[in-house]
Design a protein around this motif. Sequence first.
Motif, PDB file in Angstrom:
ATOM      1  N   MET A  28       0.599  -1.206   0.045  1.00  0.00           N
ATOM      2  CA  MET A  28       0.107  -0.381  -0.393  1.00  0.00           C
ATOM      3  C   MET A  28       1.093   1.319  -0.033  1.00  0.00           C
ATOM      4  N   ASP A  29       0.580   2.190  -0.719  1.00  0.00           N
ATOM      5  CA  ASP A  29       1.025   3.690  -0.317  1.00  0.00           C
ATOM      6  C   ASP A  29       1.475   3.980   0.334  1.00  0.00           C
ATOM      7  N   ASP A  30       2.593   4.994   0.988  1.00  0.00           N
ATOM      8  CA  ASP A  30       2.707   5.391   2.302  1.00  0.00           C
ATOM      9  C   ASP A  30       2.070   6.290   2.288  1.00  0.00           C
ATOM     10  N   SER A  55      -4.286  11.098  -1.669  1.00  0.00           N
ATOM     11  CA  SER A  55      -2.911   9.758  -2.654  1.00  0.00           C
ATOM     12  C   SER A  55      -2.683  10.316  -3.995  1.00  0.00           C
ATOM     13  N   SER A  76      -8.216   2.959   8.789  1.00  0.00           N
ATOM     14  CA  SER A  76      -7.841   1.627   8.814  1.00  0.00           C
ATOM     15  C   SER A  76      -8.608   0.238   8.936  1.00  0.00           C
ATOM     16  N   LEU A 106      -1.716   7.091   1.269  1.00  0.00           N
ATOM     17  CA  LEU A 106      -2.928   5.960   1.896  1.00  0.00           C
ATOM     18  C   LEU A 106      -2.354   5.605   2.729  1.00  0.00           C
ATOM     19  N   LYS A 107      -1.211   4.945   3.419  1.00  0.00           N
ATOM     20  CA  LYS A 107      -0.987   4.129   4.372  1.00  0.00           C
ATOM     21  C   LYS A 107      -1.301   5.156   5.909  1.00  0.00           C
ATOM     22  N   SER A 134      -9.478  -9.032  -5.176  1.00  0.00           N
ATOM     23  CA  SER A 134      -7.564  -9.989  -5.719  1.00  0.00           C
ATOM     24  C   SER A 134      -8.005 -10.852  -6.526  1.00  0.00           C
ATOM     25  N   SER A 150      -8.368  -0.770  -5.698  1.00  0.00           N
ATOM     26  CA  SER A 150      -7.294  -1.740  -5.630  1.00  0.00           C
ATOM     27  C   SER A 150      -6.246  -1.767  -4.452  1.00  0.00           C
ATOM     28  N   ALA A 151      -6.096  -0.307  -4.305  1.00  0.00           N
ATOM     29  CA  ALA A 151      -5.143  -0.644  -3.262  1.00  0.00           C
ATOM     30  C   ALA A 151      -5.877  -0.409  -1.967  1.00  0.00           C
ATOM     31  N   LEU A 152      -7.031  -0.865  -1.710  1.00  0.00           N
ATOM     32  CA  LEU A 152      -7.733  -0.503  -0.276  1.00  0.00           C
ATOM     33  C   LEU A 152      -8.435  -2.043  -0.424  1.00  0.00           C
ATOM     34  N   PRO A 180      -6.740  -4.611  -0.011  1.00  0.00           N
ATOM     35  CA  PRO A 180      -5.586  -5.275   0.677  1.00  0.00           C
ATOM     36  C   PRO A 180      -6.121  -5.075   2.207  1.00  0.00           C
TER      37      PRO A 180
END
Length: 289
Positions: free
Chosen positions: A1-3, A32, A15, A5-6, A112, A41-43, A45
Amino acid sequence: MDDVLKHTLDQHRLSQLTHFSPEQIQLLMDASELGTGALASALLPLAKDKAQASISNFAVGAIAIGGSGHWYLGANVEFVGMPLPLSVHAEQAAIGHAALFDEQYIERVVVSATPCGHCRQFMQELNQDDLLLAWPEHHFMLNEILPHAFGPTDLQQTYGLLNNPTANLTASTQSAAQHKPDTLTLAAWDQANASYAPYSHNRAGVALLLNDGQICQGLYLENAAFNPSLGPLQLALSQLYLQGYTPADIKRAVLVEADAQVQQAAYAALLLGSLCDTALETLVVKSEA
């Protein structure tokens, strides 16, 4: 995940969410600089981490993006010792999640892994002409990957999974005398009224009271092809796991269902009994048909 965004998720305590509002999605997009598809897609996980894949060891996460702008997470759930058809697929969990919030339309489902035929058939029950499906490096309209499909229109249904009329189920004198409708029973009853059962008329809903006072709910979502139908207990359990609970947290469980040729109680009691010691309370009410 992009830093970035996290950091934004952690900073705004997002989260642990399983359902994002339009405002929260806009906040994440602004921070982001990701578009809808890339952000979803980034979410993924966050959803995938909630999977209970103890049989297949193949965790799947999904996000259903509603026409209202709300995003709903889902993950696959498998039950050791139970028949495989009782499993919940991630796409089913995400769309069922949307149904619990009265979502009327799904713009896209992001997953996914490649959607299986079971899930494509389940999504056909939405009865939409423009459902977009996306998974890593691919995106298709549902009718492109499920050509010549069989669905609700083949059985003369004019509505779909999320926009069916609400029922007004009533109790028989005998059932009302046997089961006083307390708050938990009424919650299951509301879900039964909101459920989708145009083929069997077995409207059904479940409410699970947890030890901390929270309630997880589920409603029956039927399918024209029958087998991809999603039982109310399976949906309630998918919500249980999605929110970080386990079956050991269930204090009470109530099923309300209409008297019809199809019934949920036997399999639901068997499934619940395989997971915890809490007995399933059942109330059978009059069918609307």
